[in-house]
Design a protein around this motif. Structure first.
Motif, mmCIF file in Angstrom:
data_model
loop_
_atom_site.group_PDB
_atom_site.id
_atom_site.type_symbol
_atom_site.label_atom_id
_atom_site.label_comp_id
_atom_site.label_asym_id
_atom_site.label_seq_id
_atom_site.Cartn_x
_atom_site.Cartn_y
_atom_site.Cartn_z
ATOM 1 N N MET A 169 0.845 -1.194 0.000
ATOM 2 C CA MET A 169 0.000 0.000 0.000
ATOM 3 C C MET A 169 0.880 1.244 0.000
ATOM 4 O O MET A 169 2.001 1.218 0.525
ATOM 5 C CB MET A 169 -0.898 -0.015 1.253
ATOM 6 N N VAL A 170 0.388 2.315 -0.602
ATOM 7 C CA VAL A 170 1.028 3.626 -0.523
ATOM 8 C C VAL A 170 0.042 4.593 0.128
ATOM 9 O O VAL A 170 -1.171 4.404 0.046
ATOM 10 C CB VAL A 170 1.480 4.156 -1.908
ATOM 11 N N PHE A 171 0.593 5.644 0.764
ATOM 12 C CA PHE A 171 -0.249 6.583 1.508
ATOM 13 C C PHE A 171 0.145 8.023 1.233
ATOM 14 O O PHE A 171 1.323 8.331 1.083
ATOM 15 C CB PHE A 171 -0.092 6.353 3.020
ATOM 16 N N ASP A 172 -0.879 8.861 1.220
ATOM 17 C CA ASP A 172 -0.693 10.295 1.398
ATOM 18 C C ASP A 172 -1.514 10.643 2.639
ATOM 19 O O ASP A 172 -2.182 9.771 3.214
ATOM 20 C CB ASP A 172 -1.086 11.102 0.151
ATOM 21 N N PHE A 173 -1.448 11.899 3.073
ATOM 22 C CA PHE A 173 -2.138 12.260 4.307
ATOM 23 C C PHE A 173 -3.640 11.987 4.217
ATOM 24 O O PHE A 173 -4.240 11.442 5.146
ATOM 25 C CB PHE A 173 -1.888 13.725 4.679
ATOM 26 N N ALA A 215 -5.520 9.513 6.758
ATOM 27 C CA ALA A 215 -6.468 10.144 7.701
ATOM 28 C C ALA A 215 -7.870 9.564 7.542
ATOM 29 O O ALA A 215 -8.543 9.259 8.536
ATOM 30 C CB ALA A 215 -6.484 11.651 7.500
ATOM 31 N N GLU A 216 -8.291 9.371 6.301
ATOM 32 C CA GLU A 216 -9.611 8.799 6.043
ATOM 33 C C GLU A 216 -9.716 7.391 6.626
ATOM 34 O O GLU A 216 -10.720 7.036 7.252
ATOM 35 C CB GLU A 216 -9.849 8.765 4.532
ATOM 36 N N GLY A 217 -8.679 6.594 6.450
ATOM 37 C CA GLY A 217 -8.676 5.241 7.002
ATOM 38 C C GLY A 217 -8.668 5.222 8.519
ATOM 39 O O GLY A 217 -9.364 4.411 9.142
ATOM 40 N N LEU A 218 -7.887 6.099 9.116
ATOM 41 C CA LEU A 218 -7.848 6.187 10.582
ATOM 42 C C LEU A 218 -9.208 6.591 11.138
ATOM 43 O O LEU A 218 -9.697 6.002 12.106
ATOM 44 C CB LEU A 218 -6.771 7.185 11.024
ATOM 45 N N GLU A 219 -9.829 7.581 10.524
ATOM 46 C CA GLU A 219 -11.144 8.037 10.986
ATOM 47 C C GLU A 219 -12.208 6.973 10.781
ATOM 48 O O GLU A 219 -13.111 6.813 11.607
ATOM 49 C CB GLU A 219 -11.511 9.340 10.297
ATOM 50 N N ARG A 266 -3.472 14.090 12.829
ATOM 51 C CA ARG A 266 -2.582 15.222 12.574
ATOM 52 C C ARG A 266 -1.170 14.720 12.305
ATOM 53 O O ARG A 266 -0.831 13.603 12.673
ATOM 54 C CB ARG A 266 -2.579 16.181 13.760
ATOM 55 N N ARG A 267 -0.378 15.564 11.702
ATOM 56 C CA ARG A 267 1.037 15.241 11.508
ATOM 57 C C ARG A 267 1.780 15.499 12.817
ATOM 58 O O ARG A 267 1.359 16.321 13.619
ATOM 59 C CB ARG A 267 1.633 16.102 10.400
ATOM 60 N N TYR A 268 2.887 14.815 12.995
ATOM 61 C CA TYR A 268 3.747 15.068 14.152
ATOM 62 C C TYR A 268 5.176 15.244 13.684
ATOM 63 O O TYR A 268 5.559 14.808 12.601
ATOM 64 C CB TYR A 268 3.623 13.965 15.211
ATOM 65 N N ASP A 269 5.976 15.863 14.523
ATOM 66 C CA ASP A 269 7.401 16.058 14.257
ATOM 67 C C ASP A 269 8.163 14.986 15.023
ATOM 68 O O ASP A 269 8.086 14.910 16.257
ATOM 69 C CB ASP A 269 7.821 17.454 14.724
ATOM 70 N N TRP A 270 8.909 14.146 14.314
ATOM 71 C CA TRP A 270 9.640 13.048 14.954
ATOM 72 C C TRP A 270 10.580 13.542 16.043
ATOM 73 O O TRP A 270 10.857 12.824 16.995
ATOM 74 C CB TRP A 270 10.411 12.222 13.915
ATOM 75 N N ARG A 271 11.057 14.786 15.938
ATOM 76 C CA ARG A 271 11.986 15.333 16.934
ATOM 77 C C ARG A 271 11.332 15.470 18.314
ATOM 78 O O ARG A 271 12.032 15.496 19.329
ATOM 79 C CB ARG A 271 12.499 16.703 16.487
ATOM 80 N N VAL A 280 2.159 10.635 11.249
ATOM 81 C CA VAL A 280 0.788 10.979 11.617
ATOM 82 C C VAL A 280 0.446 10.361 12.963
ATOM 83 O O VAL A 280 0.819 9.211 13.232
ATOM 84 C CB VAL A 280 -0.210 10.480 10.538
ATOM 85 N N GLU A 281 -0.266 11.105 13.782
ATOM 86 C CA GLU A 281 -0.778 10.545 15.023
ATOM 87 C C GLU A 281 -2.268 10.835 15.119
ATOM 88 O O GLU A 281 -2.779 11.753 14.472
ATOM 89 C CB GLU A 281 -0.007 11.072 16.243
ATOM 90 N N ALA A 282 -2.949 10.011 15.926
ATOM 91 C CA ALA A 282 -4.398 10.127 16.081
ATOM 92 C C ALA A 282 -4.780 9.604 17.451
ATOM 93 O O ALA A 282 -4.074 8.782 18.041
ATOM 94 C CB ALA A 282 -5.112 9.334 14.987
#
Length: 181
Positions: free
Chosen positions: A117-121, A125-129, A137-142, A174-176
């Protein structure tokens, strides 16, 4: 607090239960990510980097639903997967598909190292919801345990390779949340 690191491979995160389908010294629990041996509502946080793309087009949402069931109400899912939009941008600018093969189709070093599978946001997001997650939302790995501990995993994959200051982040981080009630 129970934290799961799903699809850990050779990367051991301290303070997490490290889970992978293949046995490695880094693995605490060897299990298929589609059928995890954890009770419903038992995890506060699930982190999975470069694993969800290994499931096919019709498999990844049921996997996310399974992970959703394992999270406690109010729990957090943090995912990292190759960002197809970033891959397209890189290809448009550089015309080199060879740079992107590992991101798009996997390393293909063993029977488990293939992407389905390939993903864009939007699609992630649609699958998570669809399985019940909210506040995608997006997150910063740092700003995560990985960043704070100085652990280099694929959530920080850049092109040019390892150019974390000037390169393009090739991962969709991405986190949710699982709703609290």
């Amino acid at each position: 607090m129970t934290k799961l690191h799903l699809g850990c491979g050779k990367i051991r995160l301290p303070g997490y239960v490290n889970v992978d389908v293949q046995p490695h010294p880094s693995v605490d629990v060897c299990a298929d990510l589609r059928d995890l041996p954890f009770d419903p509502g038992s995890a506060d946080l699930i982190y999975s980097c470069a694993a969800i793309e290994h499931f096919g087009r019709r498999q990844w949402q049921p996997v996310l639903a399974h992970w959703f069931s394992i999270l406690k109400p109010g729990g957090l899912l943090r995912l990292s997967t190759a960002d197809f939009a970033a891959c397209c941008e890189h290809y448009r600018e550089n015309g080199r598909v060879a740079d992107l093969l590992g991101l798009i189709i996997g390393g293909q070093k063993d029977d488990w190292d293939w992407h389905g599978m390939v993903f864009d946001f939007a699609i992630l997001a649609e699958g998570l919801e669809a399985v019940g997650f909210r506040n995608v939302r997006r997150y910063d790995w740092r700003e995560t345990d990985v960043g704070r501990l100085g652990i280099d995993d694929y959530s920080q994959a850049y092109l040019p390779h390892m150019d974390k200051e000037n390169g393009r982040l090739m991962m969709l981080n991405v986190e949710a949340d699982k709703p609290a009630g």
